[in-house]
Design a protein around this motif. Structure first.
Motif, mmCIF file in Angstrom:
data_model
loop_
_atom_site.group_PDB
_atom_site.id
_atom_site.type_symbol
_atom_site.label_atom_id
_atom_site.label_comp_id
_atom_site.label_asym_id
_atom_site.label_seq_id
_atom_site.Cartn_x
_atom_site.Cartn_y
_atom_site.Cartn_z
ATOM 1 N N GLN A 121 -26.782 30.665 47.574
ATOM 2 C CA GLN A 121 -25.490 31.056 46.872
ATOM 3 C C GLN A 121 -25.843 30.121 45.407
ATOM 4 O OE1 GLN A 121 -23.652 33.135 49.253
ATOM 5 N NE2 GLN A 121 -22.241 32.459 47.946
ATOM 6 N N THR A 122 -25.131 31.085 44.397
ATOM 7 C CA THR A 122 -25.279 30.740 43.040
ATOM 8 C C THR A 122 -24.147 30.396 42.483
ATOM 9 O OG1 THR A 122 -27.531 31.874 42.589
ATOM 10 C CG2 THR A 122 -26.384 31.253 40.741
ATOM 11 N N LEU A 123 -23.972 29.411 41.731
ATOM 12 C CA LEU A 123 -22.443 29.015 41.002
ATOM 13 C C LEU A 123 -23.169 29.036 39.610
ATOM 14 C CD1 LEU A 123 -19.671 28.331 40.939
ATOM 15 C CD2 LEU A 123 -20.425 25.835 41.477
ATOM 16 N N LYS A 124 -22.474 30.168 38.604
ATOM 17 C CA LYS A 124 -22.773 30.256 37.263
ATOM 18 C C LYS A 124 -21.581 29.688 36.556
ATOM 19 C CE LYS A 124 -24.072 33.252 33.867
ATOM 20 N NZ LYS A 124 -24.642 34.901 33.466
ATOM 21 N N VAL A 125 -22.074 28.721 35.622
ATOM 22 C CA VAL A 125 -20.938 28.184 34.640
ATOM 23 C C VAL A 125 -21.469 28.927 33.099
ATOM 24 C CG1 VAL A 125 -19.644 26.288 33.471
ATOM 25 C CG2 VAL A 125 -20.417 26.262 36.038
ATOM 26 N N SER A 126 -20.565 29.456 32.305
ATOM 27 C CA SER A 126 -21.005 29.919 31.147
ATOM 28 C C SER A 126 -20.312 29.085 30.144
ATOM 29 C CB SER A 126 -20.134 31.126 30.953
ATOM 30 O OG SER A 126 -20.741 32.150 31.757
ATOM 31 N N TYR A 127 -21.056 29.016 29.049
ATOM 32 C CA TYR A 127 -20.598 28.436 27.825
ATOM 33 C C TYR A 127 -20.551 26.661 28.145
ATOM 34 C CZ TYR A 127 -18.804 32.948 26.342
ATOM 35 O OH TYR A 127 -18.538 34.152 26.249
ATOM 36 N N MET A 179 -25.495 32.136 23.835
ATOM 37 C CA MET A 179 -24.707 31.492 24.723
ATOM 38 C C MET A 179 -25.743 31.069 25.841
ATOM 39 S SD MET A 179 -21.919 33.091 27.600
ATOM 40 C CE MET A 179 -22.957 34.434 28.491
ATOM 41 N N LYS A 180 -25.229 29.717 26.092
ATOM 42 C CA LYS A 180 -25.970 28.897 27.459
ATOM 43 C C LYS A 180 -24.917 29.180 28.553
ATOM 44 C CE LYS A 180 -29.380 25.951 25.571
ATOM 45 N NZ LYS A 180 -29.964 24.645 25.451
ATOM 46 N N ALA A 181 -25.779 29.260 29.614
ATOM 47 C CA ALA A 181 -24.990 29.202 31.206
ATOM 48 C C ALA A 181 -25.981 28.340 31.787
ATOM 49 C CB ALA A 181 -24.980 30.730 31.470
ATOM 50 N N LEU A 182 -25.306 27.773 32.940
ATOM 51 C CA LEU A 182 -25.818 27.050 33.931
ATOM 52 C C LEU A 182 -25.741 27.598 35.343
ATOM 53 C CD1 LEU A 182 -26.875 24.157 34.882
ATOM 54 C CD2 LEU A 182 -24.389 23.384 35.066
ATOM 55 N N ASN A 183 -26.761 27.948 35.821
ATOM 56 C CA ASN A 183 -26.920 28.343 37.002
ATOM 57 C C ASN A 183 -27.270 27.271 38.106
ATOM 58 O OD1 ASN A 183 -26.412 30.828 36.134
ATOM 59 N ND2 ASN A 183 -28.512 31.623 36.413
ATOM 60 N N MET A 184 -26.397 27.107 39.184
ATOM 61 C CA MET A 184 -26.611 26.171 40.181
ATOM 62 C C MET A 184 -26.824 26.986 41.460
ATOM 63 S SD MET A 184 -23.848 23.188 39.083
ATOM 64 C CE MET A 184 -22.556 24.362 38.621
ATOM 65 N N VAL A 185 -27.833 26.495 42.218
ATOM 66 C CA VAL A 185 -28.126 27.351 43.478
ATOM 67 C C VAL A 185 -28.153 26.113 44.609
ATOM 68 C CG1 VAL A 185 -29.938 28.307 44.670
ATOM 69 C CG2 VAL A 185 -29.867 28.782 42.081
ATOM 70 N N PHE A 186 -27.343 26.921 45.562
ATOM 71 C CA PHE A 186 -26.964 26.013 46.824
ATOM 72 C C PHE A 186 -27.336 26.575 47.809
ATOM 73 C CE2 PHE A 186 -23.966 24.700 43.549
ATOM 74 C CZ PHE A 186 -23.555 23.313 43.510
#
Length: 76
Positions: free
Chosen positions: A16-22, A1-8
Protein backbone atom coordinates in the motif's frame (compact mmCIF):
# COMPACT_ATOMS: atom_id res chain seq x y z
CA UNK A 1 6.35 20.16 -6.08
CA UNK A 2 7.82 17.49 -3.84
CA UNK A 3 5.81 14.55 -2.64
CA UNK A 4 6.66 11.76 -0.23
CA UNK A 5 5.65 8.23 -1.18
CA UNK A 6 5.64 5.82 1.76
CA UNK A 7 5.19 2.15 0.95
CA UNK A 8 3.83 -0.25 3.57
CA UNK A 9 2.55 -3.80 3.79
CA UNK A 10 -1.09 -3.98 4.80
CA UNK A 11 -2.69 -6.52 7.15
CA UNK A 12 -2.96 -9.02 4.26
CA UNK A 13 0.66 -8.58 3.18
CA UNK A 14 -0.11 -6.53 0.05
CA UNK A 15 1.74 -3.30 -0.73
CA UNK A 16 0.00 0.00 0.00
CA UNK A 17 1.34 3.48 -0.82
CA UNK A 18 0.61 6.54 1.27
CA UNK A 19 1.40 9.78 -0.61
CA UNK A 20 1.90 13.14 1.07
CA UNK A 21 2.10 16.16 -1.25
CA UNK A 22 3.90 19.47 -0.70
CA UNK A 23 6.44 17.98 1.68
CA UNK A 24 9.51 19.78 3.06
CA UNK A 25 12.16 17.17 2.29
CA UNK A 26 14.89 19.01 4.22
CA UNK A 27 13.30 18.15 7.55
CA UNK A 28 12.92 14.38 7.09
CA UNK A 29 15.94 12.10 7.00
CA UNK A 30 15.87 8.28 6.74
CA UNK A 31 15.79 7.66 10.51
CA UNK A 32 13.01 10.18 11.09
CA UNK A 33 10.93 8.76 8.24
CA UNK A 34 11.36 5.20 9.48
CA UNK A 35 10.29 6.31 12.96
CA UNK A 36 7.22 8.15 11.66
CA UNK A 37 6.24 5.26 9.36
CA UNK A 38 6.46 2.81 12.27
CA UNK A 39 4.21 5.14 14.29
CA UNK A 40 1.69 5.23 11.43
CA UNK A 41 1.75 1.44 11.25
CA UNK A 42 1.25 1.03 14.99
CA UNK A 43 -1.53 3.61 15.19
CA UNK A 44 -4.07 1.60 13.17
CA UNK A 45 -5.74 4.87 12.15
CA UNK A 46 -6.10 3.95 8.48
CA UNK A 47 -8.37 0.97 7.88
CA UNK A 48 -10.27 -0.58 4.99
CA UNK A 49 -12.94 -3.21 5.55
CA UNK A 50 -11.89 -3.32 9.21
CA UNK A 51 -8.24 -4.18 8.45
CA UNK A 52 -5.22 -1.88 8.92
CA UNK A 53 -4.04 -0.46 5.58
CA UNK A 54 -0.48 0.45 6.66
CA UNK A 55 1.14 -2.03 9.05
CA UNK A 56 4.79 -2.63 8.12
CA UNK A 57 7.02 0.08 6.58
CA UNK A 58 8.82 -1.02 3.40
CA UNK A 59 10.27 2.13 1.81
CA UNK A 60 9.99 5.88 1.43
CA UNK A 61 10.96 8.10 -1.49
CA UNK A 62 10.71 11.72 -2.50
CA UNK A 63 9.17 12.46 -5.89
CA UNK A 64 9.81 15.75 -7.69
CA UNK A 65 7.18 16.81 -10.19
CA UNK A 66 7.36 19.62 -12.70
CA UNK A 67 4.46 21.24 -14.44
CA UNK A 68 4.73 21.63 -18.20
CA UNK A 69 2.00 23.89 -19.58
CA UNK A 70 0.77 22.59 -22.90
CA UNK A 71 -2.12 24.98 -23.38
CA UNK A 72 -3.09 28.12 -21.49
CA UNK A 73 -6.02 30.23 -22.77
CA UNK A 74 -4.91 33.19 -20.63
CA UNK A 75 -1.78 33.56 -22.76
CA UNK A 76 -3.66 34.12 -26.02
Amino acid sequence: MKALNMVFKNALGARQTLKVSYINADELDADTLREKMEAIGQSGVFTKDGLPMYTTPISASYVDTQEHVVYDATQE
